[in-house]
Design an enzyme around this catalytic site. Sequence first.
Site, PDB file in Angstrom:
ATOM      1  N   CYS A  84      -2.142 119.244  47.744  1.00 50.64           N
ATOM      2  CA  CYS A  84      -0.980 119.485  48.610  1.00 50.64           C
ATOM      3  C   CYS A  84       0.054 118.366  48.498  1.00 50.64           C
ATOM      4  CB  CYS A  84      -1.435 119.644  50.050  1.00 50.64           C
ATOM      5  SG  CYS A  84      -3.114 120.259  50.198  1.00 50.64           S
ATOM      6  N   SER A 209      -0.174 126.006  58.702  1.00 55.05           N
ATOM      7  CA  SER A 209       0.981 126.311  57.861  1.00 55.05           C
ATOM      8  C   SER A 209       0.644 127.567  57.064  1.00 55.05           C
ATOM      9  CB  SER A 209       1.292 125.142  56.932  1.00 55.05           C
ATOM     10  OG  SER A 209       0.157 124.815  56.164  1.00 55.05           O
ATOM     11  N   ILE A 211       0.615 130.387  53.846  1.00 55.60           N
ATOM     12  CA  ILE A 211       0.506 130.393  52.386  1.00 55.60           C
ATOM     13  C   ILE A 211       1.882 130.858  51.904  1.00 55.60           C
ATOM     14  CG2 ILE A 211      -0.648 131.488  50.427  1.00 55.60           C
ATOM     15  CD1 ILE A 211      -3.102 131.883  52.318  1.00 55.60           C
ATOM     16  N   LYS A 331       4.556 123.788  58.814  1.00 54.82           N
ATOM     17  CA  LYS A 331       4.103 124.886  59.679  1.00 54.82           C
ATOM     18  C   LYS A 331       5.050 126.073  59.632  1.00 54.82           C
ATOM     19  CE  LYS A 331       2.332 127.515  62.683  1.00 54.82           C
ATOM     20  NZ  LYS A 331       2.984 128.604  61.926  1.00 54.82           N
ATOM     21  N   HIS A 335       4.619 125.961  53.110  1.00 58.19           N
ATOM     22  CA  HIS A 335       3.894 124.908  52.402  1.00 58.19           C
ATOM     23  C   HIS A 335       3.452 125.388  51.019  1.00 58.19           C
ATOM     24  CE1 HIS A 335       1.387 121.575  51.552  1.00 58.19           C
ATOM     25  NE2 HIS A 335       0.319 121.886  52.233  1.00 58.19           N
TER      26      HIS A 335
END
Lengths: 387, 128
Positions: A84, A209, A211, A331, A335
């Site tokens: 990430c 958050s 997808i 969020k 993300h």
Amino acid sequence: MNRKVAVIGVGNSKFGKRDDVTIKELAWESVKEALEDAGLTQKDIDITVIGSTAYRGTEIYPAPPVSEYCGLVGKSPIRVEAACATGSSAAFTAINLIASGLADIVLAIGVDKMTEVDTSTSLAIGGRGGNYYWEFHMYGTTFPTYYALYATRHMALFGTTEEDMALASVKAHKYATLNEKAHFRNKITVEDVLKSRVISWPIKLLDSSPISDGSATVIFASEEKVRELKIDTPIWVKGIGYSSDTSYIAARGEWVGLEAARDAAAKAYKMAKISPLDIEYATVHDCFTIAEIMAYEDLGFVEKGKGAELLREGQTEKDGKVAVNLFGGLKAKGHPLGATGLSMIYEVTKQLREEAGPVQHSFKRYLALTHNVGGTGHYAYVMIFNR
Amino acid sequence: MDGIPLLFKYTVPDKLYEKFWEGLKRGEIYTTKCKKCGTLYYPPRKDCEKCMSSDMEWVKLSNEGILMTYSVVKQKPQGFENYSDYTVGIARNSDGANLMCWVKGEAKVGKKVRLTTDGQRVICEVIE
Ligand SMILES: [Zn+2]
């Protein structure tokens, strides 16, 4: 760093479920915007860095098709991956190429197309974001589970509540209504969060958050090039910190904060010669609501255990003590793993240039920070920028 | 339209930590300890990263522990869809090892637990 490095162009695609485009067109949206923002063409770029985790998309080697589509063939794409924090690892690589003197202008693209696989496959890929044998294989951990282990312990040790965590989500959604590039643009309440479906208790759907698909691009340049190109408002890289932690989460010994983030922050503050309380605006890695609370603590805005207090008091709102995630956070903006770190630099650049429109924070010293975590603190990058 | 599915089929080493997998079948948890410098590892390792030795011995871990944290998995990943909700925890045992586990009984941070197995994984039972 041997040479000063500045951000001279930024671009950001619309985040969301982007089934209207493949990874190539998605990347182009932010590349085009960044080139136009910097007043450059592809010819001016020395090297390209592409950050993409790629496992959830059909193009599992996305660098060549993306660089071809964006007119960057011959600019040797270097592909990087740090879960990430992939976007920040792309920025880190780009900055180093310039600081070392190897290149003068580097374009860093972060892109991921995450919604091409179904959710159960996506969770099984995320569950491997740790240690396959000793976590996923035996225990069926999902990525939310890892953060949930931190949330449960933070609640037990410091009295942080599910309502506190919900506040981070409510704040994110409130600002995302003002961000036309955000995945979600709806307002929500604490009650909505508490009533949402449990994913991995205490983490619920609205603590998480989404997808997302998306891309972000940042163009970095050396001080000489900034002068030569007569860039109006270069945004300077003042400090960079990086660190990592164990893959097997149980080995860490404590689960109330991310040691990698604390270490990365200390390094970045030291390089920038500033203290945590000098930061006026921060983009923090709120992949789950507990992550935002822990970020306040790990970045030194408050002592360990007091993160929820800062949130409750509204100190991280626009024009608060330290404004956080006025773009809607991971969020609500979304993300897309490879894009996130560069998307944070995009948001910080807009703020420091005073181009952030309705969410413009008022600065005194023009000091801002990005905090991007890969995995559950498996990687961490903290970068400090100023005008 | 549908893309072409990509099915990954894996073969993983099963001899490397055979003693651990065998132990699980008997309700016992084994790990490795470096014979040269005495470092106890969990999960087990073939090599000691501290003193560079590969001379390791298998030791049985104590079954007494404390529950450090936990999470109830409601939305399951591929491969676990057919399980009912399970609670993943981290237990610290009296040897100082931190073990991921599935928690049985009413989970609460700080509770004493008994470490055992269900044949395939480490289980920690909350002691009332
Ligand atoms: Zn040793």
